[in-house]
Design an enzyme around this catalytic site. Structure first.
Site, PDB file in Angstrom:
ATOM      1  N   TRP A  72      18.620 -13.220   4.320  1.00 40.93           N
ATOM      2  CA  TRP A  72      18.027 -12.115   3.712  1.00 40.93           C
ATOM      3  C   TRP A  72      18.000 -10.750   4.568  1.00 40.93           C
ATOM      4  O   TRP A  72      17.830  -9.743   4.213  1.00 40.93           O
ATOM      5  CB  TRP A  72      16.582 -12.424   3.531  1.00 40.93           C
ATOM      6  CG  TRP A  72      16.398 -13.343   2.484  1.00 40.93           C
ATOM      7  CD1 TRP A  72      16.117 -14.634   2.823  1.00 40.93           C
ATOM      8  CD2 TRP A  72      16.471 -13.371   1.335  1.00 40.93           C
ATOM      9  NE1 TRP A  72      15.812 -15.224   1.587  1.00 40.93           N
ATOM     10  CE2 TRP A  72      15.966 -14.197   0.560  1.00 40.93           C
ATOM     11  CE3 TRP A  72      16.381 -11.901   0.239  1.00 40.93           C
ATOM     12  CZ2 TRP A  72      16.019 -14.400  -0.740  1.00 40.93           C
ATOM     13  CZ3 TRP A  72      16.372 -12.210  -1.074  1.00 40.93           C
ATOM     14  CH2 TRP A  72      16.144 -13.383  -1.607  1.00 40.93           C
TER      15      TRP A  72
ATOM     16  N   GLU B 189      19.603  -8.684  -5.665  1.00 41.60           N
ATOM     17  CA  GLU B 189      19.004  -9.901  -5.676  1.00 41.60           C
ATOM     18  C   GLU B 189      19.208 -10.892  -6.948  1.00 41.60           C
ATOM     19  O   GLU B 189      18.146 -11.440  -7.591  1.00 41.60           O
ATOM     20  CB  GLU B 189      17.464  -9.779  -5.405  1.00 41.60           C
ATOM     21  CG  GLU B 189      17.160  -8.916  -3.985  1.00 41.60           C
ATOM     22  CD  GLU B 189      15.494  -8.983  -3.627  1.00 41.60           C
ATOM     23  OE1 GLU B 189      14.817  -8.632  -4.843  1.00 41.60           O
ATOM     24  OE2 GLU B 189      15.279  -8.692  -2.383  1.00 41.60           O
TER      25      GLU B 189
ATOM     26  N   ASP C 200      12.062  -3.043   3.217  1.00 41.88           N
ATOM     27  CA  ASP C 200      11.451  -3.384   1.993  1.00 41.88           C
ATOM     28  C   ASP C 200       9.876  -3.084   2.257  1.00 41.88           C
ATOM     29  O   ASP C 200       9.078  -4.465   2.396  1.00 41.88           O
ATOM     30  CB  ASP C 200      11.892  -4.658   1.881  1.00 41.88           C
ATOM     31  CG  ASP C 200      11.352  -5.271   0.602  1.00 41.88           C
ATOM     32  OD1 ASP C 200      10.768  -4.491  -0.148  1.00 41.88           O
ATOM     33  OD2 ASP C 200      11.689  -6.520   0.163  1.00 41.88           O
TER      34      ASP C 200
ATOM     35  N   ARG D  58      21.247  -4.677   6.875  1.00 41.85           N
ATOM     36  CA  ARG D  58      20.499  -4.289   5.456  1.00 41.85           C
ATOM     37  C   ARG D  58      19.750  -2.936   5.485  1.00 41.85           C
ATOM     38  O   ARG D  58      19.950  -2.351   4.362  1.00 41.85           O
ATOM     39  CB  ARG D  58      19.519  -5.359   5.528  1.00 41.85           C
ATOM     40  CG  ARG D  58      18.439  -5.089   4.084  1.00 41.85           C
ATOM     41  CD  ARG D  58      17.661  -6.241   3.752  1.00 41.85           C
ATOM     42  NE  ARG D  58      16.729  -6.011   2.792  1.00 41.85           N
ATOM     43  CZ  ARG D  58      15.782  -6.798   2.425  1.00 41.85           C
ATOM     44  NH1 ARG D  58      15.742  -8.067   2.992  1.00 41.85           N
ATOM     45  NH2 ARG D  58      14.800  -6.573   1.695  1.00 41.85           N
TER      46      ARG D  58
ATOM     47  N   GLU E 150       9.800   5.528  -4.008  1.00 42.79           N
ATOM     48  CA  GLU E 150       9.060   4.119  -4.500  1.00 42.79           C
ATOM     49  C   GLU E 150       8.267   3.729  -3.230  1.00 42.79           C
ATOM     50  O   GLU E 150       8.849   3.516  -2.265  1.00 42.79           O
ATOM     51  CB  GLU E 150       9.981   3.254  -4.777  1.00 42.79           C
ATOM     52  CG  GLU E 150       9.478   1.901  -5.565  1.00 42.79           C
ATOM     53  CD  GLU E 150      10.448   1.156  -5.960  1.00 42.79           C
ATOM     54  OE1 GLU E 150      11.304   1.172  -6.917  1.00 42.79           O
ATOM     55  OE2 GLU E 150      10.471  -0.079  -5.705  1.00 42.79           O
TER      56      GLU E 150
ATOM     57  N   GLU F 135       4.763 -10.550 -10.786  1.00 45.80           N
ATOM     58  CA  GLU F 135       5.876 -10.926  -9.527  1.00 45.80           C
ATOM     59  C   GLU F 135       5.004 -10.074  -8.388  1.00 45.80           C
ATOM     60  O   GLU F 135       4.900  -8.872  -8.489  1.00 45.80           O
ATOM     61  CB  GLU F 135       7.151 -10.414  -9.725  1.00 45.80           C
ATOM     62  CG  GLU F 135       7.945 -10.514  -8.261  1.00 45.80           C
ATOM     63  CD  GLU F 135       9.395 -10.689  -8.433  1.00 45.80           C
ATOM     64  OE1 GLU F 135       9.862 -11.183  -9.702  1.00 45.80           O
ATOM     65  OE2 GLU F 135      10.206 -10.905  -7.538  1.00 45.80           O
ATOM     66  N   ARG F 136       4.700 -10.479  -7.253  1.00 52.81           N
ATOM     67  CA  ARG F 136       3.864  -9.858  -6.172  1.00 52.81           C
ATOM     68  C   ARG F 136       2.683  -9.411  -6.588  1.00 52.81           C
ATOM     69  O   ARG F 136       1.965  -8.394  -6.038  1.00 52.81           O
ATOM     70  CB  ARG F 136       4.836  -8.808  -5.543  1.00 52.81           C
ATOM     71  CG  ARG F 136       6.187  -9.114  -5.104  1.00 52.81           C
ATOM     72  CD  ARG F 136       6.265 -10.658  -4.211  1.00 52.81           C
ATOM     73  NE  ARG F 136       7.553 -11.126  -3.835  1.00 52.81           N
ATOM     74  CZ  ARG F 136       7.973 -12.001  -2.973  1.00 52.81           C
ATOM     75  NH1 ARG F 136       6.816 -12.875  -2.717  1.00 52.81           N
ATOM     76  NH2 ARG F 136       9.013 -12.323  -2.780  1.00 52.81           N
TER      77      ARG F 136
ATOM     78  N   GLU G 233       2.128  -6.560  -1.027  1.00 54.96           N
ATOM     79  CA  GLU G 233       2.902  -7.765  -0.779  1.00 54.96           C
ATOM     80  C   GLU G 233       3.043  -7.867   0.625  1.00 54.96           C
ATOM     81  O   GLU G 233       2.954  -9.110   1.121  1.00 54.96           O
ATOM     82  CB  GLU G 233       4.423  -7.356  -1.209  1.00 54.96           C
ATOM     83  CG  GLU G 233       5.297  -8.520  -0.875  1.00 54.96           C
ATOM     84  CD  GLU G 233       6.789  -8.437  -1.474  1.00 54.96           C
ATOM     85  OE1 GLU G 233       7.174  -7.469  -2.241  1.00 54.96           O
ATOM     86  OE2 GLU G 233       7.523  -9.457  -1.255  1.00 54.96           O
TER      87      GLU G 233
HETATM   88  O1  GCW Z   1       9.884  -6.617  -1.808  1.00 52.36           O
HETATM   89  C1  GCW Z   1      11.077  -7.275  -2.622  1.00 52.36           C
HETATM   90  C2  GCW Z   1      10.054  -8.368  -3.284  1.00 52.36           C
HETATM   91  C3  GCW Z   1      10.780  -8.780  -4.668  1.00 52.36           C
HETATM   92  C4  GCW Z   1      11.158  -7.718  -5.441  1.00 52.36           C
HETATM   93  C5  GCW Z   1      11.900  -6.762  -4.618  1.00 52.36           C
HETATM   94  C6  GCW Z   1      12.334  -5.488  -5.303  1.00 52.36           C
HETATM   95  C7  GCW Z   1      10.774  -7.324  -7.925  1.00 52.36           C
HETATM   96  O2  GCW Z   1       9.829  -9.474  -2.478  1.00 52.36           O
HETATM   97  O3  GCW Z   1       9.849  -9.553  -5.295  1.00 52.36           O
HETATM   98  O4  GCW Z   1      11.431  -8.103  -6.728  1.00 52.36           O
HETATM   99  O5  GCW Z   1      11.328  -6.481  -3.476  1.00 52.36           O
HETATM  100  O6  GCW Z   1      12.011  -4.355  -5.124  1.00 52.36           O
HETATM  101  O7  GCW Z   1      13.272  -5.711  -6.406  1.00 52.36           O
END
Ligand code: GCW
Length: 702
Positions: A564, A312, A391, A362, A413, A186-187, A419
């Protein structure tokens, strides 16, 4: 060796160490690793490797004095004092322990403790000495010498080294089974996973070992081996596929890297057949205890669990009317007897928001969920907080959660996988960005830094590695992985100096046609590349404006009317998100002073975050003296011009460096330029059409 690119550990990086007469003193798995490294380096570069202080027999042929008595290339070197066996040495790497140290090391020893992973570097009796209290410390000491290159024999002052952050961890968002939308990783922008493929464990020992080696050489000591989104196949790693996890742990162990596992909160239901996963249910608690005991029976040094809950679509304690302290403490309780930790992610927000609803923000979510829980988490819970409140955008303020939880262990983190920063098609060196984050002081100039706040938990990053021959797709994205490890070890390092280290190791002078040009070009391409990326993408901290789903390339309104929670609110008069207490969502109130006041004020808010905190008219004048809309035009033209310049500079390396690296980067710079032009034109056109304000310099806007 694996046929993967050697990254920052090409054989030539060991020229100095491998050209020495080296004595390794001590026992244990990681000292074996140190000795193996030294033996290998000496075999290549003509030195000698010897070992003492090991109660286990060393492998035959290397136990005592191999190689010529005068190493090639060292003729005329000053005579070195004697080692314990009477042979000359240039370099001693010794662990303090049960057995007496070799004489010069004993003389260099001041007896001060060195910490679990620390080491002392000094020069005594004309030779270089590395001392450690643990085998891990010795391993980090060895890689420090490698970084020093020729400087390893020119140590002028005694220096103690220890990591500022105990856990320096990479989270792999690798799926075991290929996900229909997200793929194998993923990503991930570097091919498949190095661990898994189409539902099975790859068990590529050489590749995983080479990976562990690279991680140790930049200071990383933990890895989570599967995605935080835990799907059906991945859930089984915890129970019936533990052997696959144990295999990875075995291969990484010699490099001091511990393995962690992402687990689903619903495991007791999914895997255990229980009717509930309620964290306060007795049977659920027992289930986690026995599952965890089995994990430790397979992997005695297992690091712990990583959990994305109520986020999510992942299950979590909210499903049972419980809070996140209940959830995290359940897993922490099961791990505690074994010394494990649970990394519990604070990335919890409403992802099914109605875009019409202006009261939900958010950015507020993590703080609103977690700050009230401060003090309720067990000692072995580490709350893992994304560095920014939204994010991983190219620019965000620091998350206010970090200043709100004094009684909780915190990990920060970061996202090494790009991404939102060009997906390893764009050259974007993130060291300067992370460095800003780690040095940020939430309570103002006299307060602690973000790095200080993370000392008890650690620094974590989403990995950018895959099965690509260059590891990271874009060869220059290796610098991000390297810099993450180095900044986790020492957040005070200058990110450009870290880049310089990486350049020296990855492109050793002896292997290129023109070392000065190589160094200069890599700096020219990378030093400012994060700011360049920021210039041609979403302006002034407003974020997103990326294509929904895959998140590559521009789409200004792509997320504007989605659930979102990532909006920019541009209209004909202005743009930005009002997050003030006075008239907006009140997010600024989540910061302590002085930032709660600085961010609240349109006048005082730093330009680069203006649209994150305020909705302003296009004619608003920035500290820089230009209006918001003119700033948008200027930075977008400048960003593209800088990419053109990066591309031109790179071309000068044709024929000077490894042609495969040259070509791969050249290809990606073409794509970076194409994409940057697209960003520039879409963003400029969008704001020109919204505002009707022409570019003061009359450049072409569509
Ligand atoms: O940035 C977003 C991503 C998701 C990711 C999520 C997360 C693993 O688009 O792909 O899922 O964050 O951090 O959990």
């Amino acid at each position: 060796m694996s046929d993967a690119h050697p990254a920052w550990l090409p054989p030539a990086a060991f020229t100095t160490v491998g050209g020495c007469r080296v004595l390794v003193h001590g026992g244990g798995l990681l000292v074996d690793t140190v000795f193996d490294e030294v033996v290998r380096a000496c075999a290549t570069h003509g030195g000698q490797a010897r070992r003492t202080g090991d109660r286990h027999p060393a492998p035959s042929g290397v136990a005592s004095g191999v190689g010529p008595s005068t190493p090639p290339g060292r003729a005329g070197a000053p005579p070195s004092p004697s080692g314990p066996a009477g042979d000359a040495v240039d370099l001693i790497l010794a662990v303090r322990g049960a057995e007496p140290l070799p004489a010069p090391a004993a003389r260099a020893d001041d007896g001060e403790p060195l910490d679990d992973e620390g080491f002392l570097l000094t020069r005594a009796d004309g030779l270089t000495v590395v001392l450690a209290d643990t085998p891990a410390g010795l391993l980090y000491g060895l890689f420090h010498l490698v970084r020093l290159g020729a400087g390893a024999l020119d140590v002028r002052a005694t220096r103690r080294h220890r990591p500022a952050l105990r856990r320096r961890m990479l989270d792999h968002w690798d799926n075991v089974a290929r996900h229909p939308v997200m793929g194998q990783v993923e990503r991930g922008y570097a091919g498949g996973s190095i661990f898994w493929r189409d539902g099975v464990a790859l068990r590529d020992r050489e590749r995983v070992r080479a990976y562990g080696r690279l991680l140790a050489a930049c200071g990383i000591n933990a890895v989570a081996v599967n995605n935080v989104n835990v799907h059906a196949t991945e859930a089984r790693l915890l129970i019936d596929r533990l052997d696959d996890v144990a295999w990875i742990a075995d291969v990484l162990r010699p490099y001091g890297v511990r393995v962690h596992l992402s687990v689903t909160f619903a495991a007791p239901v999914l895997l255990g057949g229980l009717p509930t996963a309620d964290p306060l249910d007795e049977a659920v608690r027992r289930w986690w205890e026995s599952a965890t005991a089995r994990v430790y029976a397979h992997i005695p040094d297992f690091g712990g669990y990583l959990v994305k809950a109520d986020s999510e679509g992942q299950p979590g304690p909210f499903g049972y009317g419980r809070d996140h302290a209940d959830g995290a403490n359940l897993l922490a309780g099961a791990l505690a007897p074994h010394g494990g930790v649970v990394h519990w992610r604070a990335f919890v927000y409403q992802h099914q928001q109605d875009w019409r609803d202006r009261s939900t923000d958010r950015a507020r979510a993590a703080y609103d969920h977690f700050a009230p829980l401060d003090g309720r988490f067990r000692d072995n819970v580490i709350l893992q907080v994304k560095h920014g409140p939204i994010d991983f955008q190219p620019r965000e303020p620091v998350s206010p959660v970090l200043a709100a939880m004094p009684a909780t262990r915190l990990a920060v983190e970061l996202q090494v996988t790009q991404e939102y920063t060009g997906q390893q098609r764009h050259a974007c060196y993130l060291g300067p960005w992370w460095s800003e984050v780690l040095r940020f002081r939430p309570w103002g100039p006299d307060g602690r830094t973000v790095a200080d706040l993370a000392a008890g938990g650690g620094l974590v990053a989403v990995s950018n590695v895959g099965d690509d021959p260059f590891w990271t797709g874009h060869p220059l994205a290796q610098a991000n992985l390297y810099a993450f490890g180095r900044l986790a070890w020492d957040p005070g390092l200058d990110p450009v100096a870290v880049l310089d280290e990486w350049i020296g190791l990855t492109f050793p002078p002896a292997t290129t046609g023109d070392p000065a040009l190589v160094r200069e070009t890599l700096h020219a391409v990378l030093d400012d590349s994060w700011r360049t990326y920021e210039r041609y993408t979403a302006p002034l901290g407003v974020g997103f404006m990326v294509r929904p789903g895959h998140h590559y390339g521009p789409d200004v309104d792509g997320y504007e009317y989605t659930p979102w929670g990532t909006y920019h609110f541009a209209d004909r008069d202005g743009v930005g998100v009002d997050r003030t207490r006075a008239t907006g969502t009140g997010f600024t109130g989540q910061y302590p002073p002085p930032w709660s006041q600085v961010y609240e004020s349109r006048e005082r808010c730093p330009d680069e975050l203006l649209l994150f905190f305020h909705h302003v008219p296009y004619g608003h004048v920035l500290h820089s003296g230009v209006t918001v809309v003119q700033h948008i035009y200027d930075t977008h033209f400048a960003g593209v011009a800088q990419v053109e310049q990066m591309r031109r500079r790179w071309r000068r390396l044709s024929g000077v460096i490894d042609p495969t690296v040259y070509e791969r980067v050249a290809e990606r710079l073409d794509e970076q330029l194409r994409c940057a032009v697209e960003w520039r034109d879409q963003i400029n056109t969008y704001f020109f059409r919204k505002s009707g304000v022409p570019d003061a310099r009359g450049r072409r806007i569509h």
